[in-house]
Every structure is written in structure tokens, then in C-alpha cells.
Design an enzyme around this catalytic site. Structure first.
Site, PDB file in Angstrom:
ATOM      1  N   ASP A  19      -2.717  -6.011  -0.730  1.00 22.03           N
ATOM      2  CA  ASP A  19      -3.911  -5.366  -1.284  1.00 22.03           C
ATOM      3  C   ASP A  19      -5.091  -5.486  -0.325  1.00 22.03           C
ATOM      4  O   ASP A  19      -5.141  -6.400   0.503  1.00 22.03           O
ATOM      5  CB  ASP A  19      -4.261  -6.033  -2.628  1.00 22.03           C
ATOM      6  CG  ASP A  19      -5.228  -5.189  -3.444  1.00 22.03           C
ATOM      7  OD1 ASP A  19      -5.364  -3.976  -3.168  1.00 22.03           O
ATOM      8  OD2 ASP A  19      -5.865  -5.740  -4.370  1.00 22.03           O
ATOM      9  N   HIS A  34      -4.925   1.396   5.855  1.00 17.30           N
ATOM     10  CA  HIS A  34      -3.470   1.484   5.702  1.00 17.30           C
ATOM     11  C   HIS A  34      -2.792   1.411   7.074  1.00 17.30           C
ATOM     12  O   HIS A  34      -1.755   0.776   7.238  1.00 17.30           O
ATOM     13  CB  HIS A  34      -3.074   2.773   4.984  1.00 17.30           C
ATOM     14  CG  HIS A  34      -3.611   2.865   3.572  1.00 17.30           C
ATOM     15  ND1 HIS A  34      -3.529   1.827   2.683  1.00 17.30           N
ATOM     16  CD2 HIS A  34      -4.251   3.874   2.907  1.00 17.30           C
ATOM     17  CE1 HIS A  34      -4.076   2.182   1.524  1.00 17.30           C
ATOM     18  NE2 HIS A  34      -4.530   3.419   1.644  1.00 17.30           N
ATOM     19  N   LEU A  80      17.534 -10.788   7.225  1.00 17.16           N
ATOM     20  CA  LEU A  80      16.529 -10.583   6.178  1.00 17.16           C
ATOM     21  C   LEU A  80      16.799  -9.314   5.372  1.00 17.16           C
ATOM     22  O   LEU A  80      17.053  -8.257   5.955  1.00 17.16           O
ATOM     23  CB  LEU A  80      15.147 -10.459   6.849  1.00 17.16           C
ATOM     24  CG  LEU A  80      13.973 -10.113   5.938  1.00 17.16           C
ATOM     25  CD1 LEU A  80      13.574 -11.302   5.083  1.00 17.16           C
ATOM     26  CD2 LEU A  80      12.765  -9.649   6.771  1.00 17.16           C
TER      27      LEU A  80
HETATM   28  C1  FPP Z   1      -3.268  -1.624  -1.168  1.00 17.83           C
HETATM   29  O1  FPP Z   1      -4.529  -1.506  -0.596  1.00 17.83           O
HETATM   30  C2  FPP Z   1      -2.240  -1.065  -0.313  1.00 17.83           C
HETATM   31  C3  FPP Z   1      -1.510   0.031  -0.592  1.00 17.83           C
HETATM   32  C4  FPP Z   1      -1.664   0.826  -1.826  1.00 17.83           C
HETATM   33  C5  FPP Z   1      -0.520   0.529   0.350  1.00 17.83           C
HETATM   34  C6  FPP Z   1       0.125  -0.488   1.225  1.00 17.83           C
HETATM   35  C7  FPP Z   1       0.822   0.222   2.291  1.00 17.83           C
HETATM   36  C8  FPP Z   1       0.907  -0.171   3.584  1.00 17.83           C
HETATM   37  C9  FPP Z   1       0.387  -1.426   4.110  1.00 17.83           C
HETATM   38  C10 FPP Z   1       1.577   0.706   4.540  1.00 17.83           C
HETATM   39  C11 FPP Z   1       2.948   1.171   4.176  1.00 17.83           C
HETATM   40  C12 FPP Z   1       3.895   0.066   3.984  1.00 17.83           C
HETATM   41  C13 FPP Z   1       5.186  -0.020   4.359  1.00 17.83           C
HETATM   42  C14 FPP Z   1       5.978  -1.171   3.914  1.00 17.83           C
HETATM   43  C15 FPP Z   1       5.902   0.922   5.220  1.00 17.83           C
HETATM   44  P1  FPP Z   1      -5.606  -0.648  -1.375  1.00 17.83           P
HETATM   45  O2  FPP Z   1      -5.612   0.728  -0.804  1.00 17.83           O
HETATM   46  O3  FPP Z   1      -5.336  -0.713  -2.828  1.00 17.83           O
HETATM   47  O4  FPP Z   1      -6.914  -1.384  -0.998  1.00 17.83           O
HETATM   48  P2  FPP Z   1      -8.194  -1.550  -1.926  1.00 17.83           P
HETATM   49  O5  FPP Z   1      -7.787  -2.429  -3.075  1.00 17.83           O
HETATM   50  O6  FPP Z   1      -9.150  -2.207  -1.012  1.00 17.83           O
HETATM   51  O7  FPP Z   1      -8.612  -0.187  -2.356  1.00 17.83           O
END
Ligand code: FPP
Length: 282
Positions: free
Chosen positions: A37, A54, A148
């Protein structure tokens, strides 16, 4: 292209020392699950678009997958896209899907060379066809790997999985393959998409929120929870090691008393030396 062998590549001596000390405890979690997150807030905090978070978060995925694999941890589950994330703006969803696709295309050779087995949980039929295709091929290619198990939770929701399990069970009752008396811990597990995974020993959540957000609700019954204020784009190997140190300091009682479970595990001296090396490393 030469693929990096994660076990033989040159490592910073402190990094190697930390990993050796962590593994020598013999008590590392078998299954680590992560709620990644804070990408959006991390980017917006420096006046950048959320998608930059991201993109940087992908680097953390690379770092954590590699470190987890080097440590000999068997299962890593990443909450990459929740069923509720479909409600985000279409541009952000599109970006995340492209990022996932490019990660799998670019990384599958290296993951395969390092014996990583890729799996998914979630309603992956809802993903764009191109993503489904690349996922299918990555999973098929790595299916027999013994290292893994990297599980990507995609279009995943724990309540969705529980509902799906109940529907499948009810269908089997109707077909005469099951009866209501068969409902127990073991059968419920067998109907969940996570049936190939042990319960997570450790659930890490970055960016400070104290909630599970519909992640592994059944499976998390006895998981140790570790919440850090560090946002996911800044969560790299040193932060993973810190989480593992905290995990090693916990006493897991599974409902028993402290006296019943004491087995003289990781001594506090060992962990405090580890933390000292870690402080110098990060
Ligand atoms: C949460 O941060 C993160 C996500 C919704 C996406 C996570 C995805 C990645 C790190 C990239 C793709 C992953 C893989 C495994 C290929 P948020 O956007 O909710 O952040 P915020 O809470 O600050 O809004």
C-alpha cells in the site's frame, strides 16, 4: 541475455551476513504475504502522478521477490490488485494492467532461472485478455519449479473467494459428492483458491493503515501482522529484513499458553546483533 543467479551473484557483505543470520534461526516464516500500500500517496507527496508510485512500487516487487527467494522462504503472496480496485479511474487501472503485463514479460526468464513458481489467486477471468495470456504462459512455464512460490493476488477479494467456495461446495452437495456434515476446516480450505498455500505466517502491510482490506481473511486467522509506515515504493530488502526480525521476536501461541509453546527459538542476543548489522546496512 545472461540471467542473474540470485544465489551466486555478488552481494554486499552486510547483506549476506544479515541473510545468513536470518536463515540460521531456522524460524523464518514459510509464507509471507504483503499488502503493498501507499504507492499513490508516495507519488503525490512529491507532486507526481499516482502511476509514478506504481512504477516505483514495481522495483520494490523485484527487490522483495529476490530477497525472499534468497532467504529460502517458500511462499510469497503479493496483493497486487483487489476486486475493489476496479473502481479506480480507468486510466490508473489500465496503467496497472500494463505494468503487470510488462513485469511478467520482462521478468519471467529471470524468475524461471531462479526456480520461482508463479501462481495467482483472484478472479483472473476479469483481467484483460493480454494479461490473462501472459499470466497463463508464465504459470505454465514455471509450474514445475521448486523454489519460491510467488502468488499474485489479482482481482482478488477474500469474501469473493469464500463466496465462490460456498457455491462450489453447495454444487457438490447437490451432486451428492458432499454432505452438509462434511463442512470442517479442512474442506473449507480445499474449496478456497488458496488451497495450494499454507496459511501466511506473516502479513506485512506498508503505509500505515491498520486493516486487512479483504485480504486472506480465512487464512489470516493466526498470522502475525506487521504494519510499517514506510510506503510500498520505499519498502526494499532492508525493510523486509526488519519485518522478519520483528516476526522472529514474536511468540506465536495459537491459543496455547506461553509455557506450552516455549521452545527457546531465536535468542534475543541473536536478533539484537542482527538489528545492529541491519541498522548499519540501511
Ligand atoms: C496500493 O497503493 C497498490 C496497488 C493498488 C497496486 C500495487 C501494484 C504494484 C506495486 C505493481 C504491480 C504488481 C505486481 C506484483 C506485478 P495505492 O495506489 O492504494 O496507494 P495509496 O493508498 O497511497 O493511494
Amino acid at each position: 541475455m545472461t540471467r542473474v543467479d540470485w544465489l551466486t551473484e555478488e552481494q554486499h557483505p552486510d547483506d549476506k551476513a544479515i541473510q545468513e543470520r536470518l536463515t540460521s534461526t531456522g524460524s523464518l516464516p514459510s509464507h509471507v504475504a504483503v499488502i503493498m500500500d501507499g504507492n499513490g500517496r508516495w507519488a503525490q507527496g512529491s507532486g507526481r502522478p499516482r502511476i509514478d508510485g506504481h512504477r516505483e512500487g514495481m522495483e520494490s516487487v523485484r527487490a522483495v521477490v529476490k530477497a525472499t527467494s534468497q532467504l529460502g522462504i517458500n511462499f510469497l503472496t503479493l496483493y497486487a490488485f483487489s476486486i475493489e480496485n476496479w473502481k479506480r479511474p480507468a486510466t490508473e487501472v489500465g496503467f496497472l494492467m500494463r505494468l503487470l503485463e510488462s513485469y511478467l514479460r520482462k521478468e519471467v526468464d529471470e524468475l524461471h532461472a531462479n526456480r520461482v513458481r508463479i501462481r495467482t489467486i483472484g478472479n483472473t477471468n476479469a483481467l484483460p485478455k493480454a494479461v490473462q495470456h501472459v499470466l497463463r504462459s508464465a504459470m505454465d512455464r514455471t509450474a514445475n519449479n521448486q523454489g519460491l512460490t510467488l502468488t499474485l493476488a489479482l482481482s482478488y477479494g477474500a469474501r469473493w473467494d469464500l463466496m465462490r467456495a460456498m457455491q462450489l461446495f453447495a454444487l457438490d452437495v447437490r451432486r451428492g459428492k458432499m454432505s452438509p456434515e462434511d463442512v470442517n476446516d479442512e474442506t473449507i480450505r480445499a474449496y478456497l483458491q488458496t488451497s495450494f498455500l499454507p496459511d501466511p505466517d506473516l502479513i506485512i502491510r506498508t503505509s500505515g493503515e491498520m486493516r486487512l482490506s479483504n485480504f486472506l481473511l480465512w487464512e489470516a486467522a493466526y498470522s502475525e501482522l506487521y504494519v510499517t509506515d514506510i510506503p510500498w515504493p520505499e519498502f526494499r530488502r532492508a525493510e523486509l529484513y526488519a519485518a522478519l526480525c520483528t516476526y522472529l521476536e514474536r511468540e506465536r501461541r495459537f491459543g496455547k499458553t506461553s509455557a506450552q509453546v516455549q521452545n527457546g527459538d531465536s535468542s534475543s542476543d541473536h536478533i539484537s546483533t542482527l538489528r545492529q548489522i541491519l541498522n548499519a546496512f540501511s
